[in-house]
Scaffold this motif. Sequence first.
Motif, PDB file in Angstrom:
ATOM      1  N   GLY A 197     -13.532  -8.379  -4.206  1.00  0.00           N
ATOM      2  CA  GLY A 197     -14.952  -8.039  -4.179  1.00  0.00           C
ATOM      3  C   GLY A 197     -15.483  -7.687  -2.808  1.00  0.00           C
ATOM      4  O   GLY A 197     -16.674  -7.405  -2.656  1.00  0.00           O
ATOM      5  N   SER A 198     -14.609  -7.677  -1.812  1.00  0.00           N
ATOM      6  CA  SER A 198     -15.052  -7.400  -0.440  1.00  0.00           C
ATOM      7  C   SER A 198     -15.198  -5.909  -0.156  1.00  0.00           C
ATOM      8  O   SER A 198     -15.841  -5.527   0.828  1.00  0.00           O
ATOM      9  N   GLY A 199     -14.560  -5.073  -0.979  1.00  0.00           N
ATOM     10  CA  GLY A 199     -14.531  -3.648  -0.690  1.00  0.00           C
ATOM     11  C   GLY A 199     -13.442  -3.267   0.294  1.00  0.00           C
ATOM     12  O   GLY A 199     -13.342  -2.101   0.690  1.00  0.00           O
ATOM     13  N   LEU A 200     -12.604  -4.229   0.673  1.00  0.00           N
ATOM     14  CA  LEU A 200     -11.588  -4.003   1.694  1.00  0.00           C
ATOM     15  C   LEU A 200     -10.189  -3.831   1.122  1.00  0.00           C
ATOM     16  O   LEU A 200      -9.255  -3.506   1.861  1.00  0.00           O
ATOM     17  N   LEU A 201     -10.019  -4.077  -0.182  1.00  0.00           N
ATOM     18  CA  LEU A 201      -8.685  -4.026  -0.773  1.00  0.00           C
ATOM     19  C   LEU A 201      -8.190  -2.596  -0.889  1.00  0.00           C
ATOM     20  O   LEU A 201      -8.931  -1.684  -1.273  1.00  0.00           O
ATOM     21  N   GLY A 202      -6.919  -2.394  -0.566  1.00  0.00           N
ATOM     22  CA  GLY A 202      -6.293  -1.091  -0.675  1.00  0.00           C
ATOM     23  C   GLY A 202      -4.789  -1.250  -0.808  1.00  0.00           C
ATOM     24  O   GLY A 202      -4.287  -2.351  -1.042  1.00  0.00           O
ATOM     25  N   THR A 203      -4.073  -0.176  -0.630  1.00  0.00           N
ATOM     26  CA  THR A 203      -2.636  -0.164  -0.881  1.00  0.00           C
ATOM     27  C   THR A 203      -1.868   0.405   0.305  1.00  0.00           C
ATOM     28  O   THR A 203      -2.451   0.917   1.271  1.00  0.00           O
ATOM     29  N   LEU A 204      -0.542   0.344   0.178  1.00  0.00           N
ATOM     30  CA  LEU A 204       0.309   0.966   1.186  1.00  0.00           C
ATOM     31  C   LEU A 204       0.069   2.476   1.249  1.00  0.00           C
ATOM     32  O   LEU A 204       0.189   3.082   2.321  1.00  0.00           O
ATOM     33  N   ALA A 205      -0.295   3.057   0.110  1.00  0.00           N
ATOM     34  CA  ALA A 205      -0.627   4.483   0.111  1.00  0.00           C
ATOM     35  C   ALA A 205      -1.864   4.747   0.973  1.00  0.00           C
ATOM     36  O   ALA A 205      -1.925   5.742   1.704  1.00  0.00           O
ATOM     37  N   ASP A 206      -2.851   3.853   0.899  1.00  0.00           N
ATOM     38  CA  ASP A 206      -4.023   3.985   1.770  1.00  0.00           C
ATOM     39  C   ASP A 206      -3.618   3.865   3.235  1.00  0.00           C
ATOM     40  O   ASP A 206      -4.119   4.595   4.096  1.00  0.00           O
ATOM     41  N   LEU A 207      -2.712   2.936   3.506  1.00  0.00           N
ATOM     42  CA  LEU A 207      -2.256   2.748   4.881  1.00  0.00           C
ATOM     43  C   LEU A 207      -1.565   4.005   5.397  1.00  0.00           C
ATOM     44  O   LEU A 207      -1.856   4.479   6.505  1.00  0.00           O
ATOM     45  N   LYS A 208      -0.669   4.557   4.604  1.00  0.00           N
ATOM     46  CA  LYS A 208       0.038   5.766   5.029  1.00  0.00           C
ATOM     47  C   LYS A 208      -0.923   6.929   5.276  1.00  0.00           C
ATOM     48  O   LYS A 208      -0.693   7.766   6.156  1.00  0.00           O
ATOM     49  N   ALA A 209      -2.013   6.947   4.494  1.00  0.00           N
ATOM     50  CA  ALA A 209      -3.001   8.025   4.631  1.00  0.00           C
ATOM     51  C   ALA A 209      -4.056   7.732   5.686  1.00  0.00           C
ATOM     52  O   ALA A 209      -4.917   8.576   5.952  1.00  0.00           O
ATOM     53  N   GLY A 210      -4.015   6.533   6.277  1.00  0.00           N
ATOM     54  CA  GLY A 210      -4.993   6.179   7.303  1.00  0.00           C
ATOM     55  C   GLY A 210      -6.368   5.887   6.760  1.00  0.00           C
ATOM     56  O   GLY A 210      -7.375   6.145   7.425  1.00  0.00           O
ATOM     57  N   ARG A 211      -6.437   5.322   5.538  1.00  0.00           N
ATOM     58  CA  ARG A 211      -7.726   4.983   4.933  1.00  0.00           C
ATOM     59  C   ARG A 211      -8.039   3.506   5.154  1.00  0.00           C
ATOM     60  O   ARG A 211      -7.277   2.629   4.739  1.00  0.00           O
ATOM     61  N   PHE A 212      -9.164   3.236   5.802  1.00  0.00           N
ATOM     62  CA  PHE A 212      -9.624   1.880   6.070  1.00  0.00           C
ATOM     63  C   PHE A 212     -11.076   1.771   5.618  1.00  0.00           C
ATOM     64  O   PHE A 212     -11.767   2.778   5.476  1.00  0.00           O
ATOM     65  N   PHE A 213     -11.554   0.546   5.421  1.00  0.00           N
ATOM     66  CA  PHE A 213     -12.822   0.362   4.714  1.00  0.00           C
ATOM     67  C   PHE A 213     -13.783  -0.559   5.464  1.00  0.00           C
ATOM     68  O   PHE A 213     -13.374  -1.394   6.278  1.00  0.00           O
ATOM     69  N   GLN A 214     -15.059  -0.406   5.118  1.00  0.00           N
ATOM     70  CA  GLN A 214     -16.103  -1.318   5.580  1.00  0.00           C
ATOM     71  C   GLN A 214     -16.472  -2.263   4.423  1.00  0.00           C
ATOM     72  O   GLN A 214     -16.353  -1.889   3.258  1.00  0.00           O
ATOM     73  N   PRO A 215     -16.904  -3.480   4.725  1.00  0.00           N
ATOM     74  CA  PRO A 215     -17.099  -4.488   3.681  1.00  0.00           C
ATOM     75  C   PRO A 215     -18.405  -4.334   2.911  1.00  0.00           C
ATOM     76  O   PRO A 215     -19.372  -3.732   3.396  1.00  0.00           O
ATOM     77  N   GLU A 216     -18.427  -4.904   1.696  1.00  0.00           N
ATOM     78  CA  GLU A 216     -19.648  -4.996   0.908  1.00  0.00           C
ATOM     79  C   GLU A 216     -20.578  -6.033   1.543  1.00  0.00           C
ATOM     80  O   GLU A 216     -20.145  -7.125   1.912  1.00  0.00           O
ATOM     81  N   GLN A 217     -21.852  -5.686   1.677  1.00  0.00           N
ATOM     82  CA  GLN A 217     -22.797  -6.567   2.356  1.00  0.00           C
ATOM     83  C   GLN A 217     -22.969  -7.898   1.620  1.00  0.00           C
ATOM     84  O   GLN A 217     -23.099  -8.953   2.246  1.00  0.00           O
TER      85      GLN A 217
END
Length: 419
Positions: free
Chosen positions: A311-331
């Motif tokens: 529920g943080s909005g920060l969860l992703g995958t190795l595919a996101d990592l390879k693509a350089g996708r990072f996230f900001q948290p849910e307030q």
Amino acid sequence: MSTPALPSGAKYRIVAVADSDSYLKFACATLDGLGPEWEREVLLVRSPIQPTLEQVTAATAGTFCAGRATKVITASGLRTALAGADVVLAAATGPVVEEIYLHASTLSPRPALVSGLPGVAFPATKKALRYRALGDAFITHSHAESRAFSDQIEELGQPQRILVSRLPFLSSPGQPVQDETKLQRVVFAPQAKVPVEKDERIAILQALAGLARRSGFTVRVKLRAWAGEPQTHLEQYPFDELWHELVNSHAVAGHELEFCTGSMAEQLTPGTAMVTVSSTAALEALDAGLPVLILSDFGVSDEMLNKVFDGSGLLGTLADLKAGRFFQPEQSWLRDNYFHKQDVPLGHVLAIYAGWARAGKLGVDRDRLAASRKRRLRIRLRTLLPGPALKAIRWARKLQSDQANQRMQADQTAHQLPA
């Protein structure tokens, strides 16, 4: 809630006792946040997970303990070291906390006994609280943690207070301000216990290496300890060892990743993103306004120590990592998890306990004392061994890890042989 008045020039005395690098960081940062009405001391108790000099330097960086020699004592010296304290902060693993509390309980007047965990404290367990049964208060660091541990305390029937503070190394007054600097670096923060499997850990290293090759980012693995050095938890497959294996097998070129130890704060500069499976370092990155990626490929659960990020909005995958996708948290997640507003400073609450201690109002529960003494043998094995025995334990832990790696490699070789 009013703070007990002190005579002019007088100070309360708090002594923190730690046993590992992560707990030492927690102890130093917690005491660093107390006001001028406190006389502060941080000690290390000798144990198999006692931090190295390099780890001590990293753990004390930025606090009043920086540049000072941290005194190391044996468990047999605890009673003397704690004499005269108004508050004892047992910043250590469960068995050692119980040893600290047992020694402190023999003092008159008895000091207030307080403990806490050095980072994300999920899942909340009864085991952690049983070791701390003699304590007056247990520090949590979010409203979610407070609810979880309050439920456990109620089921155990322990008369211990659950306090809510902020993780002491988070400096933002509330919700952090997002960093707008162009992304240039990625820092991976390993966790000793998860993921468990060797191939899962290798997959992370390969994804990091792939990101470095495609993006041109500086990609760094910030280790808590080099392979074979003591940590709070045993790491079966250290990432630096796995990287050497990949390099030697020519699976990677070797230049893609940088490895380092030291202070995490030094790595979290503007233009940096954080990736981890489960590490308190993610909270430090959020505190600095940096984007974060929590890898969910291996599961999101209590066993993976990352359920708190659901529920943080920060969860992703190795595919996101390879693509350089990072996230900001849910307030909304931030408010319930570690970035709440601190209305009452921890020092204010501890001063009340210190006042009760000086007035001799803190007694000892005989039933809880008896139950704690039953576990004393395990505690003593962890804290009273002579120096050569401690070195032998560390060597045995390293040997166990090496043998496990050799068995894994032998199994893989056997599977590759023709039938």
